[in-house]
Design an enzyme around this catalytic site. Structure first.
Site, mmCIF file in Angstrom:
data_model
loop_
_atom_site.group_PDB
_atom_site.id
_atom_site.type_symbol
_atom_site.label_atom_id
_atom_site.label_comp_id
_atom_site.label_asym_id
_atom_site.label_seq_id
_atom_site.Cartn_x
_atom_site.Cartn_y
_atom_site.Cartn_z
ATOM 1 N N SER A 61 0.790 -1.111 0.190
ATOM 2 C CA SER A 61 -0.149 0.079 -0.057
ATOM 3 C C SER A 61 0.826 1.215 -0.290
ATOM 4 O O SER A 61 1.981 1.233 0.391
ATOM 5 C CB SER A 61 -0.917 -0.013 1.306
ATOM 6 O OG SER A 61 -1.755 -1.224 1.361
HETATM 7 N N1 SAH Z 1 -0.667 -4.785 3.852
HETATM 8 C C1 SAH Z 1 -0.065 -5.404 2.632
HETATM 9 C C2 SAH Z 1 -1.105 -5.264 1.414
HETATM 10 C C3 SAH Z 1 -1.080 -6.103 0.499
HETATM 11 S S1 SAH Z 1 -2.342 -6.051 -0.697
HETATM 12 C C4 SAH Z 1 1.246 -4.661 2.518
HETATM 13 O O1 SAH Z 1 1.605 -3.684 3.268
HETATM 14 O O2 SAH Z 1 2.010 -4.951 1.739
HETATM 15 C C5 SAH Z 1 -3.600 -7.080 -0.244
HETATM 16 C C6 SAH Z 1 -3.318 -8.642 0.393
HETATM 17 O O3 SAH Z 1 -4.413 -8.895 0.784
HETATM 18 C C7 SAH Z 1 -2.999 -9.124 -1.122
HETATM 19 O O4 SAH Z 1 -1.599 -9.674 -0.806
HETATM 20 C C8 SAH Z 1 -4.031 -10.349 -1.136
HETATM 21 O O5 SAH Z 1 -3.306 -11.698 -1.522
HETATM 22 C C9 SAH Z 1 -4.428 -10.471 0.118
HETATM 23 N N2 SAH Z 1 -5.954 -10.972 0.314
HETATM 24 C C10 SAH Z 1 -6.804 -10.868 -0.464
HETATM 25 N N3 SAH Z 1 -7.886 -11.548 0.068
HETATM 26 C C11 SAH Z 1 -7.537 -12.202 1.015
HETATM 27 C C12 SAH Z 1 -8.210 -12.884 2.070
HETATM 28 N N4 SAH Z 1 -9.523 -13.408 1.957
HETATM 29 N N5 SAH Z 1 -7.566 -13.467 3.045
HETATM 30 C C13 SAH Z 1 -6.129 -13.054 3.314
HETATM 31 N N6 SAH Z 1 -5.486 -12.273 2.523
HETATM 32 C C14 SAH Z 1 -6.071 -11.793 1.166
#
Ligand code: SAH
Length: 217
Positions: A61
């Protein structure tokens, strides 16, 4: 490249100047080496004002979004936190610097394993990474004082609301797949108070209580 001064500028000009007030949040973001959470070829962009690709179609993000969501969580040092969407593990590190214990759940195994390794190398001992569907929360360690979802959901998953402690806060982007609004839900007795915050754009929360059968995933 001087990552430490890039980080200082990021904190001053992208975060403090735009209204982030929590000194704890600003200090923690100034401390954590964000460039170690992105692919090597993107390290020089790690302190710029946008999300970056981390592989598997996912993103780390934008720093401002990490700051605003963490500030809204109003973390105490004794808090137990659940993060849904580990991704790179950067937001996980921010939470772990402030709170007592963090459980972070990621649906993509490769990302979960990489993030776990990275956070271990950085010396964090108060983080547990789980691979699974975080739209259902993580009941074995519930209730949580704070829950943060870093993927966009069509609605607020009931399972997450149920896993909040009394006075617990849940921050989640809710809306369509292209635009969401950041909601803060606070558990007060049998009620949930809802606040609307900024609009935002996150990758989809894919799962039983998020987007079902999204794309080919
Ligand atoms: N907080 C992260 C943001 C990653 S983007 C950072 O700082 O890098 C969001 C993430 O949510 C992705 O990696 C995606 O695979 C994950 N995601 C999507 N749906 C999900 C679910 N139901 N359970 C767990 N992770 C999920």
């Amino acid at each position: 490249m001087d990552f430490s001064s890039a980080r200082k500028s990021m904190v001053e000009y992208q975060l403090r100047a735009r209204g982030i007030q929590s000194e704890v949040v600003l200090q923690v973001i100034e401390k954590i080496p964000r460039h170690l959470f992105v692919p090597e070829k993107l390290q020089e962009y790690a302190y710029e004002d946008h999300p970056l690709s981390i592989g598997c179609g996912q993103t780390i993000s934008q720093p401002y979004m990490v700051a605003i969501m963490t500030e809204l969580l109003e973390l105490k040092t004794s808090d137990r936190v659940l993060e849904v969407g580990t991704g790179s593990g950067y937001q996980t590190a921010v939470l772990a610097e402030i709170a007592q214990h963090v459980v972070s759940i990621e649906r993509i195994k490769e990302l979960a394993e990489k993030a776990e390794q990275r956070l271990m190398n950085l010396g964090y001992t108060n983080i547990k990474i789980v691979c699974g569907d975080g739209s259902l929360g993580y009941p074995p360690e519930a209730p949580y004082d704070a829950i943060i979802v870093t993927a966009g959901s069509p609605e607020v998953p009931e399972s997450l609301k149920k896993q909040l402690n009394e006075g617990g806060r849940l921050i989640i982007p809710v809306g369509g797949s292209n635009l969401q609004v950041l909601l803060k839900i606070i558990k007060k007795g049998n009620d949930y108070r809802i606040e609307k915050h900024t609009s935002c754009i996150f990758v989809p929360l894919i799962g039983s209580e998020g987007w079902k059968n999204y794309g080919d995933n």
